[in-house]
Design a protein around this motif. Structure first.
Motif, PDB file in Angstrom:
ATOM      1  N   HIS A 280      42.494  40.338  44.535  1.00  0.00           N
ATOM      2  CA  HIS A 280      41.295  41.189  44.443  1.00  0.00           C
ATOM      3  C   HIS A 280      40.481  40.947  43.175  1.00  0.00           C
ATOM      4  CE1 HIS A 280      43.063  43.147  47.873  1.00  0.00           C
ATOM      5  NE2 HIS A 280      44.104  43.550  47.163  1.00  0.00           N
ATOM      6  N   GLY A 281      40.286  39.697  42.817  1.00  0.00           N
ATOM      7  CA  GLY A 281      39.397  39.370  41.709  1.00  0.00           C
ATOM      8  C   GLY A 281      39.951  39.630  40.329  1.00  0.00           C
ATOM      9  N   ARG A 282      41.239  39.886  40.220  1.00  0.00           N
ATOM     10  CA  ARG A 282      41.800  40.208  38.906  1.00  0.00           C
ATOM     11  C   ARG A 282      41.952  38.969  38.025  1.00  0.00           C
ATOM     12  NH1 ARG A 282      46.998  43.834  39.833  1.00  0.00           N
ATOM     13  NH2 ARG A 282      46.416  45.024  37.982  1.00  0.00           N
ATOM     14  N   LEU A 283      42.046  37.784  38.645  1.00  0.00           N
ATOM     15  CA  LEU A 283      42.164  36.580  37.832  1.00  0.00           C
ATOM     16  C   LEU A 283      40.908  36.360  37.004  1.00  0.00           C
ATOM     17  CD1 LEU A 283      43.621  34.056  36.893  1.00  0.00           C
ATOM     18  CD2 LEU A 283      42.826  32.879  38.943  1.00  0.00           C
ATOM     19  N   ARG A 284      39.747  36.585  37.592  1.00  0.00           N
ATOM     20  CA  ARG A 284      38.497  36.401  36.837  1.00  0.00           C
ATOM     21  C   ARG A 284      38.448  37.344  35.646  1.00  0.00           C
ATOM     22  NH1 ARG A 284      33.108  37.679  39.119  1.00  0.00           N
ATOM     23  NH2 ARG A 284      32.821  39.118  37.401  1.00  0.00           N
ATOM     24  N   LEU A 285      39.003  38.558  35.829  1.00  0.00           N
ATOM     25  CA  LEU A 285      39.043  39.509  34.724  1.00  0.00           C
ATOM     26  C   LEU A 285      39.954  38.987  33.611  1.00  0.00           C
ATOM     27  CD1 LEU A 285      38.348  42.296  33.526  1.00  0.00           C
ATOM     28  CD2 LEU A 285      40.314  43.224  34.802  1.00  0.00           C
ATOM     29  N   TYR A 286      41.074  38.400  33.979  1.00  0.00           N
ATOM     30  CA  TYR A 286      42.002  37.899  32.968  1.00  0.00           C
ATOM     31  C   TYR A 286      41.431  36.665  32.279  1.00  0.00           C
ATOM     32  CZ  TYR A 286      46.507  37.665  30.661  1.00  0.00           C
ATOM     33  OH  TYR A 286      47.501  37.697  29.715  1.00  0.00           O
ATOM     34  N   LEU A 287      40.675  35.850  33.008  1.00  0.00           N
ATOM     35  CA  LEU A 287      40.024  34.695  32.377  1.00  0.00           C
ATOM     36  C   LEU A 287      39.025  35.158  31.320  1.00  0.00           C
ATOM     37  CD1 LEU A 287      39.432  32.371  35.467  1.00  0.00           C
ATOM     38  CD2 LEU A 287      41.101  32.057  33.623  1.00  0.00           C
ATOM     39  N   LEU A 288      38.288  36.214  31.638  1.00  0.00           N
ATOM     40  CA  LEU A 288      37.360  36.762  30.637  1.00  0.00           C
ATOM     41  C   LEU A 288      38.126  37.247  29.408  1.00  0.00           C
ATOM     42  CD1 LEU A 288      34.860  38.805  32.867  1.00  0.00           C
ATOM     43  CD2 LEU A 288      34.400  36.688  31.613  1.00  0.00           C
ATOM     44  N   LYS A 289      39.276  37.872  29.647  1.00  0.00           N
ATOM     45  CA  LYS A 289      40.088  38.369  28.536  1.00  0.00           C
ATOM     46  C   LYS A 289      40.548  37.204  27.647  1.00  0.00           C
ATOM     47  CE  LYS A 289      44.281  39.684  26.723  1.00  0.00           C
ATOM     48  NZ  LYS A 289      45.378  38.831  26.224  1.00  0.00           N
ATOM     49  N   LEU A 290      41.000  36.105  28.273  1.00  0.00           N
ATOM     50  CA  LEU A 290      41.444  34.941  27.498  1.00  0.00           C
ATOM     51  C   LEU A 290      40.292  34.304  26.729  1.00  0.00           C
ATOM     52  CD1 LEU A 290      43.884  33.262  30.062  1.00  0.00           C
ATOM     53  CD2 LEU A 290      44.498  34.594  28.021  1.00  0.00           C
TER      54      LEU A 290
END
Length: 203
Positions: free
Chosen positions: A7-17
């Motif tokens: 559900h799109g959580r990877l893109r959120l984690y990429l932003l965090k990194l």
């Protein structure tokens, strides 16, 4: 991909990194692999399309040098991170739980594999010992006729000694090196021939 990033959580984690500093795609892959203790790593085909979409949405930008793209979060990306801070906290919790589960599963698999390997090694070792014992241990000498005395008794002793020495020498030769199938078959035929000759002689 692990369900943690559905559900799109990877893109959120990429932003965090990327909020920690500019990075190229393979750096992001390695960071994710490290976060999961090497038990999971996304492919380049998973990471790069998401970076491209983030860039199309204005959340990241990139610079190219030496044929490599380095991605950097934009102000819009940081604003999305602030808006989704609660989601990011929940994601970090889920990642920690997932890592713990994966580590436990990996430990169980390693234990099962080690146990299987130990059992196999033990079985092979025992089979090898039994085979060597059957092949190379000298059989007990045949009982000497009770009526044998004098010179004949000495000949029986000499025959016993020769048989024992013969068996020991064959065993030594066989342990000393590796042999081809042809050599082993020839040795078997020679032994069979010698045994047949002795049977005919001693009947």
């Amino acid at each position: 991909m692990t369900a943690v990033f559905s559900h799109g959580r990877l893109r959120l984690y990429l932003l965090k990194l990327l909020d920690d500093g500019p990075k190229h795609g393979y750096e992001l892959i390695r960071l994710l692999e490290d976060r999961f203790l090497g038990l999971y790593a996304p492919s380049a085909g998973t990471i790069y399309p998401r970076l491209q979409r983030l860039e199309a949405e204005g959340l990241v930008s990139h610079t190219a040098a030496g044929g490599r793209k380095t991605y950097e979060i934009t102000d819009a990306g940081r604003a999305e991170l602030r808006q989704r801070a609660g989601e990011l906290t929940a994601l970090e919790t889920d990642i920690a739980a997932s890592v713990a589960d994966l580590s436990s599963l990996a430990g169980e698999i390693r234990s099962e594999v080690r146990g299987s390997v130990r059992d196999l090694k033990r079985e092979l070792s025992e089979a090898t010992r039994q085979t060597r014992r059957a092949r190379w241990e000298a059989p007990p000498p045949p009982p000497r006729p009770t009526s044998t005395t004098g010179p004949q008794a000495e000949l029986f002793d000499e025959l016993d000694q020769r048989l024992t020495a013969f068996t020991a020498e064959v065993g030594r030769l066989m342990r000393a090196r590796q042999f081809s199938d042809t050599q082993l078959r020839t040795a078997i035929r020679l032994l069979d021939g010698a045994l047949d000759g002795l049977r005919r002689l001693l009947r």
